[in-house]
Write a protein that holds these residues in place. Structure first.
Motif, PDB file in Angstrom:
ATOM      1  N   VAL A 115       0.839  -1.206   0.000  1.00  0.00           N
ATOM      2  CA  VAL A 115       0.000   0.000   0.000  1.00  0.00           C
ATOM      3  C   VAL A 115       0.868   1.248   0.000  1.00  0.00           C
ATOM      4  N   GLU A 116       1.958   1.220   0.768  1.00  0.00           N
ATOM      5  CA  GLU A 116       2.856   2.373   0.840  1.00  0.00           C
ATOM      6  C   GLU A 116       3.453   2.682  -0.529  1.00  0.00           C
ATOM      7  N   GLY A 117       3.614   1.674  -1.358  1.00  0.00           N
ATOM      8  CA  GLY A 117       4.154   1.883  -2.694  1.00  0.00           C
ATOM      9  C   GLY A 117       3.127   2.305  -3.719  1.00  0.00           C
ATOM     10  N   MET A 118       1.863   2.396  -3.320  1.00  0.00           N
ATOM     11  CA  MET A 118       0.796   2.804  -4.225  1.00  0.00           C
ATOM     12  C   MET A 118       0.593   4.313  -4.136  1.00  0.00           C
ATOM     13  N   ASP A 119      -0.053   4.870  -5.128  1.00  0.00           N
ATOM     14  CA  ASP A 119      -0.399   6.288  -5.088  1.00  0.00           C
ATOM     15  C   ASP A 119      -1.493   6.530  -4.055  1.00  0.00           C
ATOM     16  N   ASP A 120      -1.590   7.766  -3.559  1.00  0.00           N
ATOM     17  CA  ASP A 120      -2.676   8.112  -2.640  1.00  0.00           C
ATOM     18  C   ASP A 120      -4.020   7.840  -3.304  1.00  0.00           C
ATOM     19  N   GLY A 121      -4.875   7.143  -2.588  1.00  0.00           N
ATOM     20  CA  GLY A 121      -6.206   6.844  -3.110  1.00  0.00           C
ATOM     21  C   GLY A 121      -6.266   5.622  -3.997  1.00  0.00           C
ATOM     22  N   GLU A 122      -5.111   5.012  -4.278  1.00  0.00           N
ATOM     23  CA  GLU A 122      -5.101   3.890  -5.222  1.00  0.00           C
ATOM     24  C   GLU A 122      -5.748   2.638  -4.622  1.00  0.00           C
TER      25      GLU A 122
END
Length: 205
Positions: A124-131
């Motif tokens: 999740v930390e590697g995903m964009d905000d809201g992804e």
């Protein structure tokens, strides 16, 4: 009235899984009052936000093989132990944190689930905000099913939860089987499985 509904001590009809004990929680069915609060205030209400959904995903993963009331009653301890389920904070957990969590009697001390939660946080930390929010909500059914009349009408999995599970597994998420994902979809309001006759069904239309 359906046998899968219960009239609580307040005279309100609810889905039967909430139990029917009076306040406060008493034997032989402890937890019913907490279940009623969860049913009335959370279950089936639309939930958005990466952090909130990461918490739901994590707790549903911990629930696998256990009763939901066990997780619900431990939720404050889980939140304290997992930094409020802030993905950025959990992503930084190390072996020392795993040892701390394994010694914490307030949570479910299952090493595989603890390690999966940390691993999932790093994804999740590697995903964009809201992804994460957008990804999970992309599997919400495009049209609502007929409202269930009994608990037997409520599925354990659906094609949408199958697809969501596959998508998350492909990204490397763990403890995200289809049953877990469908439970999340129910809890986060992606589907509405309040039974016909339940007050929440009437309130939500």
């Amino acid at each position: 009235m359906s046998t899968d509904l219960r009239i609580g001590p307040d005279g309100i009809a609810r889905c039967a899984w909430v139990g029917d004990d009076p306040e406060p929680d008493t034997a032989p069915r402890p937890g019913a009052a907490e279940y009623r609060r969860y049913h009335d205030d959370e279950w089936g209400r639309r939930l958005h936000g990466d952090r909130a959904l990461f918490e739901k995903l994590s707790l549903e993963g911990f629930q696998a093989g256990l009763s939901w009331i066990t997780i619900l009653r431990k939720r404050p301890a889980f939140r304290a132990a997992f930094a409020g389920f802030d993905p950025a904070a959990v992503a930084r957990f190390d072996d020392g944190d795993i040892a701390r969590l394994m010694a914490d009697a307030g949570i479910v001390r299952n090493r595989a689930k603890i390690e999966a939660t940390i691993s999932n946080a790093r994804i999740v930390e590697g995903m964009d905000d809201g992804e994460l929010d957008a990804l999970l909500w992309s599997f919400a059914p495009s049209r609502p099913r007929p409202r269930p009349r009994s608990l037997g009408d409520v599925p354990a999995t659906t094609p949408e939860s199958d697809a969501a599970s596959t998508a998350l597994r492909t990204r490397g998420f763990r403890f995200v089987g289809s049953t877990t994902l469908y439970a999340l979809m129910q809890s986060a309001g992606m589907v509405d499985d309040h039974l016909e006759g339940c007050w929440r069904a009437a309130a939500d239309g």
